[in-house]
Write a protein that holds these residues in place. Structure first.
Motif, PDB file in Angstrom:
ATOM      1  N   GLU A 153       0.836  -1.205   0.000  1.00 44.50           N
ATOM      2  CA  GLU A 153       0.000   0.000   0.000  1.00 44.50           C
ATOM      3  C   GLU A 153       0.869   1.252   0.000  1.00 44.50           C
ATOM      4  OE1 GLU A 153      -3.287  -0.123  -0.575  1.00 44.50           O
ATOM      5  OE2 GLU A 153      -2.823  -2.252  -0.761  1.00 44.50           O
ATOM      6  N   HIS A 210       1.353   9.201  -1.722  1.00 45.24           N
ATOM      7  CA  HIS A 210       0.125   9.771  -2.294  1.00 45.24           C
ATOM      8  C   HIS A 210       0.327  11.237  -2.681  1.00 45.24           C
ATOM      9  CE1 HIS A 210      -2.864   6.622  -2.129  1.00 45.24           C
ATOM     10  NE2 HIS A 210      -2.473   6.296  -0.916  1.00 45.24           N
ATOM     11  N   LYS A 222      -3.397  -4.262 -13.582  1.00 50.54           N
ATOM     12  CA  LYS A 222      -4.362  -4.465 -12.496  1.00 50.54           C
ATOM     13  C   LYS A 222      -3.857  -3.844 -11.196  1.00 50.54           C
ATOM     14  CE  LYS A 222      -6.659  -8.069  -9.863  1.00 50.54           C
ATOM     15  NZ  LYS A 222      -6.746  -9.496  -9.583  1.00 50.54           N
ATOM     16  N   ARG A 223      -2.584  -4.058 -10.894  1.00 48.43           N
ATOM     17  CA  ARG A 223      -2.021  -3.535  -9.643  1.00 48.43           C
ATOM     18  C   ARG A 223      -1.944  -2.003  -9.675  1.00 48.43           C
ATOM     19  NH1 ARG A 223      -2.501  -3.604  -4.716  1.00 48.43           N
ATOM     20  NH2 ARG A 223      -0.646  -3.244  -3.470  1.00 48.43           N
ATOM     21  N   ALA A 279      -3.978  -0.047 -11.291  1.00 48.79           N
ATOM     22  CA  ALA A 279      -5.362   0.407 -11.099  1.00 48.79           C
ATOM     23  C   ALA A 279      -5.760   0.317  -9.628  1.00 48.79           C
ATOM     24  CB  ALA A 279      -6.307  -0.425 -11.960  1.00 48.79           C
ATOM     25  N   GLU A 280      -5.379  -0.772  -8.953  1.00 54.01           N
ATOM     26  CA  GLU A 280      -5.712  -0.929  -7.532  1.00 54.01           C
ATOM     27  C   GLU A 280      -5.040   0.142  -6.682  1.00 54.01           C
ATOM     28  OE1 GLU A 280      -4.274  -4.872  -6.745  1.00 54.01           O
ATOM     29  OE2 GLU A 280      -6.056  -5.838  -7.594  1.00 54.01           O
ATOM     30  N   LEU A 281      -3.764   0.351  -6.901  1.00 53.74           N
ATOM     31  CA  LEU A 281      -3.021   1.313  -6.084  1.00 53.74           C
ATOM     32  C   LEU A 281      -3.501   2.747  -6.305  1.00 53.74           C
ATOM     33  CD1 LEU A 281       0.534  -0.229  -6.419  1.00 53.74           C
ATOM     34  CD2 LEU A 281      -0.744   0.044  -4.278  1.00 53.74           C
ATOM     35  N   LEU A 282      -3.870   3.066  -7.549  1.00 59.13           N
ATOM     36  CA  LEU A 282      -4.315   4.426  -7.851  1.00 59.13           C
ATOM     37  C   LEU A 282      -5.822   4.604  -7.702  1.00 59.13           C
ATOM     38  CD1 LEU A 282      -2.089   5.274 -10.960  1.00 59.13           C
ATOM     39  CD2 LEU A 282      -1.709   5.864  -8.551  1.00 59.13           C
ATOM     40  N   LYS A 283      -6.513   3.483  -7.451  1.00 63.65           N
ATOM     41  CA  LYS A 283      -7.978   3.506  -7.290  1.00 63.65           C
ATOM     42  C   LYS A 283      -8.667   4.115  -8.520  1.00 63.65           C
ATOM     43  CE  LYS A 283      -7.710   3.661  -2.237  1.00 63.65           C
ATOM     44  NZ  LYS A 283      -6.457   3.007  -2.171  1.00 63.65           N
ATOM     45  N   VAL A 284      -8.286   3.593  -9.685  1.00 65.83           N
ATOM     46  CA  VAL A 284      -8.874   3.991 -10.962  1.00 65.83           C
ATOM     47  C   VAL A 284      -9.208   2.739 -11.751  1.00 65.83           C
ATOM     48  CG1 VAL A 284      -7.661   6.211 -11.046  1.00 65.83           C
ATOM     49  CG2 VAL A 284      -6.621   4.196 -12.089  1.00 65.83           C
ATOM     50  N   SER A 285      -9.910   2.901 -12.857  1.00 59.11           N
ATOM     51  CA  SER A 285     -10.300   1.744 -13.659  1.00 59.11           C
ATOM     52  C   SER A 285      -9.110   1.188 -14.442  1.00 59.11           C
ATOM     53  CB  SER A 285     -11.417   2.124 -14.635  1.00 59.11           C
ATOM     54  OG  SER A 285     -10.905   2.922 -15.680  1.00 59.11           O
TER      55      SER A 285
END
Length: 165
Positions: A3, A9, A45-46, A48-54
């Motif tokens: 994370e 961030h 995929k990772r 997108a998960e880390l950036l919280k986007v599609s």
């Protein structure tokens, strides 16, 4: 990469805003920043998960980052997903992009200066002179950059394109 912390961030968001101010996309800047922080290749995929986007947004923007020479594909042995890393030649790519843009700009100015009634326009002439000055000053900068990197203590060798993890 697990994370992200608050400092990560902040950096990612600042880079996104920077890219946006430069005419790029915010998500492209955020992807570039994330990959700058990553110590291993990241999958779409990772990212997108880390950036919280599609994933679709990441896919679109990763192609743009690749076209700019900032990001390159990487492979992970035994894994068929698409992975990405910061380009080993990204900074030089940015130099070449800036140089190409300046050369195109000066060609437009010089073409206009070839027209008799525009040749006396002082702002047009100054723009062309600035471009010539800029290009002369920037000549050889990529070579000087490579030379300075090669002499730094603790410098790791440059990985080839498409490196593996």
């Amino acid at each position: 990469m697990t994370e992200l912390g608050a400092a990560e961030h902040r950096f990612i968001e600042a880079m996104g805003l920077h890219f946006e101010r430069q005419g790029g996309t915010r998500i492209g800047g955020r992807i570039h920043a994330l990959l700058m922080l990553a110590e291993e290749p990241l999958s779409l995929k990772r990212i997108a998960e880390l950036l919280k986007v599609s994933a679709a947004s990441v896919s679109t923007n990763i192609r743009a980052c690749m076209a700019m020479g900032l990001v390159e594909p990487a492979s992970v042995p035994g894994d068929r997903q698409h992975y990405y890393v910061i380009s080993s030649e990204g900074w030089e790519s940015r130099l070449h992009t800036a140089e190409d843009a300046m050369k195109a700009f000066v060609r437009v100015c010089q073409s206009a200066l070839a027209t008799p009634h525009l040749a006396a326009k002082p702002h047009l002439r100054e723009a062309a002179e600035f471009c010539d000055f800029y290009l002369a000053e920037m000549a050889g900068i990529a070579e000087r950059w490579r030379a300075s990197r090669a002499t730094r203590p603790g410098r790791t060798s440059k990985a080839p394109k498409g490196r593996t993890a």
